[in-house]
Design a protein around this motif. Sequence first.
Motif, PDB file in Angstrom:
ATOM      1  N   UNK A 109      30.967  22.803 -21.897  1.00  0.00           N
ATOM      2  CA  UNK A 109      30.239  23.605 -22.882  1.00  0.00           C
ATOM      3  C   UNK A 109      29.005  22.855 -23.370  1.00  0.00           C
ATOM      4  N   UNK A 110      29.151  21.551 -23.580  1.00  0.00           N
ATOM      5  CA  UNK A 110      28.016  20.742 -24.022  1.00  0.00           C
ATOM      6  C   UNK A 110      26.892  20.818 -22.999  1.00  0.00           C
ATOM      7  N   UNK A 111      27.248  20.754 -21.714  1.00  0.00           N
ATOM      8  CA  UNK A 111      26.227  20.802 -20.660  1.00  0.00           C
ATOM      9  C   UNK A 111      25.513  22.160 -20.657  1.00  0.00           C
ATOM     10  N   UNK A 112      26.273  23.245 -20.871  1.00  0.00           N
ATOM     11  CA  UNK A 112      25.601  24.562 -20.895  1.00  0.00           C
ATOM     12  C   UNK A 112      24.619  24.620 -22.069  1.00  0.00           C
ATOM     13  N   UNK A 113      24.980  23.996 -23.183  1.00  0.00           N
ATOM     14  CA  UNK A 113      24.074  24.019 -24.342  1.00  0.00           C
ATOM     15  C   UNK A 113      22.831  23.184 -24.075  1.00  0.00           C
ATOM     16  N   UNK A 114      22.997  22.097 -23.321  1.00  0.00           N
ATOM     17  CA  UNK A 114      21.836  21.277 -22.952  1.00  0.00           C
ATOM     18  C   UNK A 114      20.929  22.082 -22.019  1.00  0.00           C
ATOM     19  N   UNK A 115      21.541  22.805 -21.058  1.00  0.00           N
ATOM     20  CA  UNK A 115      20.741  23.588 -20.109  1.00  0.00           C
ATOM     21  C   UNK A 115      20.040  24.761 -20.794  1.00  0.00           C
ATOM     22  N   UNK A 116      20.668  25.255 -21.889  1.00  0.00           N
ATOM     23  CA  UNK A 116      20.071  26.382 -22.616  1.00  0.00           C
ATOM     24  C   UNK A 116      19.000  25.916 -23.588  1.00  0.00           C
ATOM     25  N   UNK A 117      18.837  24.610 -23.742  1.00  0.00           N
ATOM     26  CA  UNK A 117      17.829  24.105 -24.678  1.00  0.00           C
ATOM     27  C   UNK A 117      18.335  24.092 -26.109  1.00  0.00           C
ATOM     28  N   UNK A 118      19.641  24.314 -26.310  1.00  0.00           N
ATOM     29  CA  UNK A 118      20.181  24.304 -27.675  1.00  0.00           C
ATOM     30  C   UNK A 118      20.441  22.878 -28.144  1.00  0.00           C
ATOM     31  N   UNK A 119      20.754  21.991 -27.203  1.00  0.00           N
ATOM     32  CA  UNK A 119      20.934  20.571 -27.534  1.00  0.00           C
ATOM     33  C   UNK A 119      19.940  19.781 -26.683  1.00  0.00           C
ATOM     34  N   UNK A 120      19.243  18.847 -27.299  1.00  0.00           N
ATOM     35  CA  UNK A 120      18.329  18.007 -26.525  1.00  0.00           C
ATOM     36  C   UNK A 120      19.016  16.686 -26.220  1.00  0.00           C
ATOM     37  N   UNK A 121      19.013  16.275 -24.952  1.00  0.00           N
ATOM     38  CA  UNK A 121      19.716  15.043 -24.598  1.00  0.00           C
ATOM     39  C   UNK A 121      19.079  13.813 -25.239  1.00  0.00           C
ATOM     40  N   UNK A 122      19.927  12.827 -25.558  1.00  0.00           N
ATOM     41  CA  UNK A 122      19.418  11.570 -26.102  1.00  0.00           C
ATOM     42  C   UNK A 122      18.674  10.802 -25.031  1.00  0.00           C
ATOM     43  N   UNK A 123      19.226  10.812 -23.819  1.00  0.00           N
ATOM     44  CA  UNK A 123      18.553  10.183 -22.674  1.00  0.00           C
ATOM     45  C   UNK A 123      18.522  11.183 -21.531  1.00  0.00           C
ATOM     46  N   UNK A 127      20.116  12.784 -15.154  1.00  0.00           N
ATOM     47  CA  UNK A 127      20.674  11.634 -15.898  1.00  0.00           C
ATOM     48  C   UNK A 127      20.818  11.893 -17.387  1.00  0.00           C
ATOM     49  N   UNK A 128      21.359  13.066 -17.699  1.00  0.00           N
ATOM     50  CA  UNK A 128      21.431  13.485 -19.089  1.00  0.00           C
ATOM     51  C   UNK A 128      22.598  12.811 -19.816  1.00  0.00           C
ATOM     52  N   UNK A 129      22.285  12.222 -20.965  1.00  0.00           N
ATOM     53  CA  UNK A 129      23.316  11.662 -21.834  1.00  0.00           C
ATOM     54  C   UNK A 129      23.184  12.337 -23.184  1.00  0.00           C
ATOM     55  N   UNK A 130      24.287  12.818 -23.703  1.00  0.00           N
ATOM     56  CA  UNK A 130      24.231  13.464 -25.020  1.00  0.00           C
ATOM     57  C   UNK A 130      25.403  12.998 -25.878  1.00  0.00           C
ATOM     58  N   UNK A 131      25.105  12.549 -27.076  1.00  0.00           N
ATOM     59  CA  UNK A 131      26.143  12.150 -28.027  1.00  0.00           C
ATOM     60  C   UNK A 131      26.012  13.018 -29.267  1.00  0.00           C
ATOM     61  N   UNK A 132      27.089  13.667 -29.673  1.00  0.00           N
ATOM     62  CA  UNK A 132      27.037  14.480 -30.897  1.00  0.00           C
ATOM     63  C   UNK A 132      26.836  13.560 -32.092  1.00  0.00           C
ATOM     64  N   UNK A 133      26.062  14.013 -33.083  1.00  0.00           N
ATOM     65  CA  UNK A 133      25.838  13.165 -34.256  1.00  0.00           C
ATOM     66  C   UNK A 133      27.167  12.733 -34.882  1.00  0.00           C
ATOM     67  N   UNK A 134      27.314  11.459 -35.102  1.00  0.00           N
ATOM     68  CA  UNK A 134      28.521  10.940 -35.737  1.00  0.00           C
ATOM     69  C   UNK A 134      29.644  10.613 -34.754  1.00  0.00           C
ATOM     70  N   UNK A 135      29.487  11.050 -33.474  1.00  0.00           N
ATOM     71  CA  UNK A 135      30.553  10.786 -32.490  1.00  0.00           C
ATOM     72  C   UNK A 135      30.407   9.360 -31.951  1.00  0.00           C
ATOM     73  N   UNK A 136      31.550   8.769 -31.603  1.00  0.00           N
ATOM     74  CA  UNK A 136      31.501   7.393 -31.089  1.00  0.00           C
ATOM     75  C   UNK A 136      31.115   7.360 -29.619  1.00  0.00           C
ATOM     76  N   UNK A 137      31.731   8.290 -28.851  1.00  0.00           N
ATOM     77  CA  UNK A 137      31.469   8.285 -27.408  1.00  0.00           C
ATOM     78  C   UNK A 137      30.565   9.458 -27.044  1.00  0.00           C
ATOM     79  N   UNK A 138      29.731   9.288 -26.013  1.00  0.00           N
ATOM     80  CA  UNK A 138      28.890  10.419 -25.594  1.00  0.00           C
ATOM     81  C   UNK A 138      29.737  11.535 -24.977  1.00  0.00           C
TER      82      UNK A 138
END
Length: 440
Positions: free
Chosen positions: A205-219, A168-179
């Motif tokens: 690409x965002x999902x691969x970065x989340x799986x690599x631990x480069x981006x931490x999901x908001x939820x 149930x990963x949700x990730x929003x880039x800083x400053x972006x309106x939509x996740x």
Amino acid sequence: MRSARREYISRLNWIDHRRAIASLLAYLTRPHAAGELRVHKAGAKLLSSYEEMSRQTEAEQRRLAQAQATTDLVAGGFAGLASLGCYGVLWWLLAAGGLPLAVGGTAVVAIRTSTARLTSLVQQVNRLYEELLFLTDTEDAIEVAGEHAIPQGGAALPAPMRAVRAENVTFTYPGAEAPALQGVSVEIRRGAVTALVGANGSGKTTLTKVLAGLLLPGEGNVWWEGEAGERVEMRDADRSQVFAAVGVLAQDFPRWEMTAAANVAIGAGDRPRDMDAVRRAAREAGILELIEALPHGWDSIVFKGYERGVQLSGGQWQKLGTARTLYRGAPVLLVDEPTSALDPHAEIAAFQGLWSLAEEGHAVVLVTHRLAATMNADHIYVLDQGRLVETGTHQELMVREGGVYQGMFTAQAAQYGLAPGPGALPDPRSAQPPDHETAS
Ligand SMILES: Nc1ncnc2c1ncn2[C@@H]1O[C@H](COP(=O)(O)OP(=O)(O)OP(=O)(O)O)[C@@H](O)[C@H]1O
Ligand SMILES: [Mg+2]
């Protein structure tokens, strides 16, 4: 303090402008844009923009210098008045006869020495204040970065590792309106090729970065799971272990202006360079012969701007990037569009290489638009506008009438005439001659 603050605010306001000038200069002077500048006749336009922006910078510098001069004048005026007052009092004390001449002389020396020291002290305090303004910004940035990264020294990853699971990963880039990702759940297993497909901007690409631990999901969570069922959440895991377990070939992987050997060996910057392993990785990526045939072999710098510099083609670079990821040899391999620049034979070899890596026990995540490759993937996840819309094997997804995957695959296959579909290219022989009447 006034001067320091003014300088700081000016820098802050003009930061984008400075960056834009620097990048314009790079476009105007570096080889990568030269061809386009000539053919598209963009040079004169960029040069005039550069001149205009430089003029604006100069005007700002002039404004700053004038303001500083005014501040200096006022400060100097006060300092002058203070000195005048000081020497005036001394003169009065001498003239009134209360102070012996020798003491007066000593007082002059003392005033001059202490003034010099005071000036130096004020200058140092001023510099400290100026640096502090920038240092505070740096500290703030480091703090924000820390909030978005896995902390150091967390729990050990389960060993042996079985899978990485996003829940149930949700990730929003800083400053972006939509996740960029919304409620996405995927499982990446060792010994399997997992494909991520979807339209441009769908979040692969965002999902691969989340799986690599480069981006931490908001939820949501990302779990590292062991064979025995134990699991550690990415945020609680030891960052160095997570990165040691992951190898990435990014869509826009860096092309280091270094030697060919360094470009591969940098894949494992934490290990001493092993040239046998570098050659092995290069052979598997299909680039060994080319590099070894270069006049300086592995010591050739893969950037034309140097004496030993060579220029690689786009596909050759991609093979070098693949060699880098293979050299890393991590249990989880995330490859984002690894074949977009490869010729058909090289592409087939690259995909075969990925499948043998999975057979060896790696967890391979393949992001690709070449759906011929996903036919054999163990599992396919289809993303659409940041949401997971379909999941299954190729066979399972192809029977979903009106499905996203089925639509994309059919469109691609139709270009080869393998299936009817919306993507079929027009047959040039049956095309109507252009209507010159209408055109004119
Ligand atoms: N660093 C970033 N900052 C802000 N927004 C971003 C950033 N990177 C990507 N995005 C946005 O997130 C969304 C998903 O981008 P992502 O790169 O994950 O797509 P993708 O599926 O890999 O697309 P493609 O097939 O074109 O590579 C896009 O709308 C993109 O504009
Ligand atoms: Mg992408």
